[in-house]
Design an enzyme around this catalytic site. Structure first.
Site, PDB file in Angstrom:
ATOM      1  CB  CYS A 135      -0.692   0.083   1.035  1.00 13.76           C
ATOM      2  SG  CYS A 135      -0.703   0.474   2.726  1.00 13.76           S
ATOM      3  CB  CYS A 136       1.470   4.478   1.116  1.00 13.86           C
ATOM      4  SG  CYS A 136       1.693   5.919   1.012  1.00 13.86           S
ATOM      5  CB  ILE A 137       5.333   5.284  -1.623  1.00 12.52           C
ATOM      6  CG1 ILE A 137       6.451   5.135  -2.517  1.00 12.52           C
ATOM      7  CG2 ILE A 137       6.263   4.626   0.164  1.00 12.52           C
ATOM      8  CD1 ILE A 137       5.676   6.433  -4.249  1.00 12.52           C
ATOM      9  N   PRO A 139       3.874   0.032  -3.705  1.00 14.13           N
ATOM     10  CG  PRO A 139       1.735   0.360  -4.135  1.00 14.13           C
ATOM     11  CD  PRO A 139       2.588   0.307  -3.227  1.00 14.13           C
ATOM     12  CB  THR A 198      -5.079  -0.128  -1.451  1.00 16.70           C
ATOM     13  OG1 THR A 198      -6.203   0.275  -1.107  1.00 16.70           O
ATOM     14  CG2 THR A 198      -4.651  -0.006  -0.201  1.00 16.70           C
TER      15      THR A 198
END
Length: 225
Positions: A135-137, A139, A198
């Site tokens: 999630c967030c950065i 990925p 996400t």
């Protein structure tokens, strides 16, 4: 029997480590899903230490594993010790520590290098066809390690000022991956690669919406596990 899930941290605190709300949200949703969780972090020096009140570097030296132990309530292991055979899935919360400590995205963007133990962990779960949640950065880790995969960091345009880091989507596409636009309450499932993502705090949204979005990611990971 509950799924066994590894959660990988990058320090403690949004500006130089793991985003605390995201890590906590992931742990709450994993608990609710009946998962048995073990927490890991690389035993390395942080790229920098940031005064979270002033927003500026302090010049201190801190260790990622030691700092991550704060979030893990002391119950944590060196990432080098993680054995993929003992787990059904792995989760990477976000925070600047992902882009500074788990890889060099904060400095090098799409030309970044990935920490060797982070890379081997991702490769091992992928090779074993076990799901990876990010999630967030975080990925961008998958985008760098698995060319052609599908991920989301939210939107590819700064819609209504809610996605100030929308250019990350373009960098992901330049790595040969497909960026899928999703709102904060949603996650994207790359079924072929078993990667679930996400956007979390890549979107300026109320905390409960970020919490719920992480919940959808955890739910999908546990379905695939």
């Amino acid at each position: 029997m509950g799924k066994r899930v590894a959660l990988v941290l990058a320090g403690c605190g949004v500006f130089d480590g793991s985003e605390i709300h995201e890590a906590s949200a992931a742990l709450v949703h994993l608990s609710r899903g009946g998962a048995e969780v073990k927490i890991f972090a690389p035993n390395i020096e942080q790229r920098d230490v940031v005064d979270h009140l002033k927003g500026s570097p302090t010049g201190e030296k801190r260790n990622v594993l030691v700092e991550s132990a704060r979030l893990a309530r002391g119950n944590i292991q060196d990432l080098a010790e993680l054995k993929v055979s003992e787990f059904n899935a792995v989760i990477f919360p976000g925070g600047f520590g992902v882009a500074k400590n788990l890889c060099s995205w904060a400095v090098d963007g799409k030309n970044c290098t990935i920490n060797e133990h982070v890379n081997s962990t991702l490769q091992a779960f992928h090779s074993a066809k076990k799901p990876i949640g990010l999630c967030c950065i975080s990925p961008v880790l998958a985008a760098k390690v698995f060319p052609g995969c599908e991920v989301t960091v939210g939107q590819d345009k700064n819609v209504d000022g809610r996605f100030p880091d929308a250019e990350t989507a373009s960098a992901i596409a330049e790595l040969g991956c497909k960026h899928v636009c999703k709102d904060v309450s949603e996650s994207h499932v790359d079924k072929a690669n078993k990667i679930v993502t996400t956007c979390a705090f890549m979107c300026k949204a109320p905390l409960h919406e970020i919490f719920d979005g992480i919940g959808t990611m955890i739910e999908e990971v546990l379905k695939l596990a």
